[in-house]
Write an enzyme that holds these catalytic residues in place. Structure first.
Site, PDB file in Angstrom:
ATOM      1  N   LYS A   1     -11.326  28.120  15.557  1.00  0.00           N
ATOM      2  CA  LYS A   1     -10.044  28.680  15.122  1.00  0.00           C
ATOM      3  C   LYS A   1      -9.128  29.069  16.290  1.00  0.00           C
ATOM      4  O   LYS A   1      -7.905  29.141  16.130  1.00  0.00           O
ATOM      5  CB  LYS A   1     -10.286  29.898  14.238  1.00  0.00           C
TER       6      LYS A   1
ATOM      7  N   SER B   1     -18.776  24.386  13.291  1.00  0.00           N
ATOM      8  CA  SER B   1     -17.433  24.969  13.414  1.00  0.00           C
ATOM      9  C   SER B   1     -17.430  26.431  13.797  1.00  0.00           C
ATOM     10  O   SER B   1     -16.415  26.946  14.284  1.00  0.00           O
ATOM     11  CB  SER B   1     -16.672  24.793  12.092  1.00  0.00           C
TER      12      SER B   1
END
Length: 519
Positions: A66, A318
């Protein structure tokens, strides 16, 4: 399921794709983000007959991809926008990524979080220098407050996924994969709001159109699959809590437009399959992936059940911001996800030697769990876990063997109520609850949640059963029974609606009927 493809590519589409390509190639994310490793997984590769690689976004300073999108968004701000600061509503990785990106650029970041946010996440965001405002009992309430602050304080809102600058930043993951493994055959990407998948797909399909780009969703928050089915983004009625990093009710509008054109397929996986992937990741790398971070590897496991083999497959890890208290749940469920355990309800005679004869019928298989309490003079229901070595086929063969030995068997391996609640409540049958109705609830973790529940329902109807579990998330899982007369049903359901919590009726669930209901 196959993604719905746009029949023809217009000049406008081509221009937009080339614009994304150029911007991703030039994105300044490496001022703060790392080019993460692409790790080969030898054990899993042998098991699946494919070369499996893991893109290690857990190596970022905030342990999540992110940071890329947030930093790229902030780099494009005007001096005036930087002066007023940025704001977002988030209780997860987007909050930490934005906080660190803002700190590195000397921009004040404000993060609005629900009051249910675990303290560890609040402290992590504050550690990176952001101001945290705890508002509302749900993400929707926090999001609404965030948008009001945007207007009142002239702050720039930084979306978690549905924004071109954010998509460009996330797309740099795809750029790195093609540089690190030029002959990759397929890339598996976790999907929440779609920012990471959109960025990777639009980049990869311009550079290497032969490479398959496959989204992977949690089965209980499959907003992309729902959008493909409807041909446009739609709202899910509710989303699951376990993979909170992808618990999104609606795919982004801009992200879906790109995904619909450039994504090849989408796969959905269960919570148990995610747990199995977390275990596999740990065994190969000693990294504990968060549930959303393990989605891609779970997707590869499912893909390889019908793949030709000898392909080079990349899973994107992720994120690794795992809540420690969630590990117990992962440990409980990973063998079910690996299809190495089956869970059954079996009826056996209530007589001496019945358990020994049942064990003999298992043919030497290991019993992993056995729950029983006397409730009937003639027969007994047992809740039993059995270790498997050959997966689903062996489970079917075992059921057939037990039935051939005159046992009544119900397969509860895929029954969430059985695995989450009932296995801990065996023997709770009541002889007096002839009008009991059973419901599951998601309880928000804030002071007064239980009191609100009792004030709305408990003062009017007798609570005949109650079981609560939480694994460190912002919501707990509750199973509750109520004695509701036939003439009270309408009033009862009206109060259920007033409660404001997610709920579902479970009265007909076979696990409840077998072990907890009055027979």
């Amino acid at each position: 399921m196959e993604a719905q493809k746009t029949p023809t590519s217009t000049q406008q589409d081509q221009d937009l794709a080339l614009s994304y390509l150029r911007r991703i190639m030039m994105a300044p994310v490496y001022d703060i983000a790392k080019e993460t490793e692409l790790s080969f997984l030898p054990k899993i590769s042998t098991q699946l007959n494919n070369d499996v690689y893991l893109k290690r976004e857990d190596q970022q300073p905030v342990h999540s991809f992110k940071l890329r999108g947030a930093y790229n968004k902030l780099q494009g701000l005007t001096p005036e926008q930087r002066q007023h600061g940025v704001i977002a509503a988030s209780a997860g990785n987007h909050a930490q990524g934005l906080a660190l990106a803002a700190k590195s650029l000397g921009v004040q970041a404000t993060i609005v979080m629900p009051i249910t946010t675990p303290e560890i996440k609040v402290n992590n965001v504050r550690h990176f220098g952001a101001e945290v405002r705890l508002i509302g009992k749900s993400f929707n309430e926090a999001q609404q407050a965030c948008l009001e602050f945007v207007e009142q304080e002239q702050k720039t809102f930084v979306p978690p996924f549905d924004d071109p600058d954010v998509i460009v930043g996330q797309g740099t993951v795809g750029k790195e994969i093609l540089q690190q493994l030029a002959d990759v055959d397929a890339i598996f990407v976790p999907v929440g709001g779609g920012g990471l998948l959109a960025g990777i797909a639009v980049y990869v399909k311009q550079i290497a159109p032969q490479v398959k780009v496959i989204g992977v969703e949690a089965e209980d928050s499959a907003c992309l699959k729902a959008a493909f089915d409807a041909g446009k983004p739609v709202d899910l009625d509710n989303v699951g809590l376990f993979a909170d990093g992808v618990a999104v009710k609606r795919i982004g509008e801009q992200t879906f437009d790109l995904i619909n054109k450039y994504c090849d397929d989408v796969i959905t996986v269960t919570s148990d399959e995610i747990c199995a992937a977390i275990k596999e990741t740990f065994e190969q790398t000693r990294v504990i992936a968060e549930p959303a971070g393990a989605l891609s590897l779970a997707g590869i496991n499912k893909y390889c059940q019908n793949s030709p083999g000898n392909e080079k497959l990349v899973a994107i890890l992720s994120g690794a911001n795992m809540n420690f208290h969630s590990l117990r749940y992962v440990s409980e469920r990973c063998e079910l996800g690996e299809q190495k355990e089956a869970v059954f309800s079996v009826t056996i005679p209530e007589q001496k030697g019945s358990f020994r004869r049942f064990c003999q019928a298992l043919g030497g298989r290991v019993i992993t769990e056995f729950n029983y309490r006397f409730s009937d003079a003639n027969q007994a229901n047992i809740f039993v876990g059995i270790r498997l070595s050959e997966g689903a086929q062996e489970r079917r063969e075992l059921i057939a063997t037990l039935e051939a030995n005159d046992y009544q068997v119900q397969d509860l391996t895929d029954n969430e109520l059985a695995k989450l609640h009932v296995r801990y409540m065996i023997g709770g049958t009541s002889q007096n609850t002839t009008q009991e109705r059973l419901f599951s609830f998601e309880f928000p973790e804030y002071p007064g949640a239980l009191e609100n529940f009792l004030n709305t329902l408990g003062e009017l109807w007798n609570i005949s059963l109650f079981h609560y579990r939480n694994h460190g998330s912002a919501f707990g899982q509750v199973l509750a029974g109520f004695e509701v007369n036939d003439n009270e049903q309408q009033e009862f359901f009206e109060h259920l609606q007033d409660l404001g919590y997610e709920w579902a009726e479970e009265t007909d669930n076979p696990a409840y009927q077998a072990f907890l209901n009055h027979r």
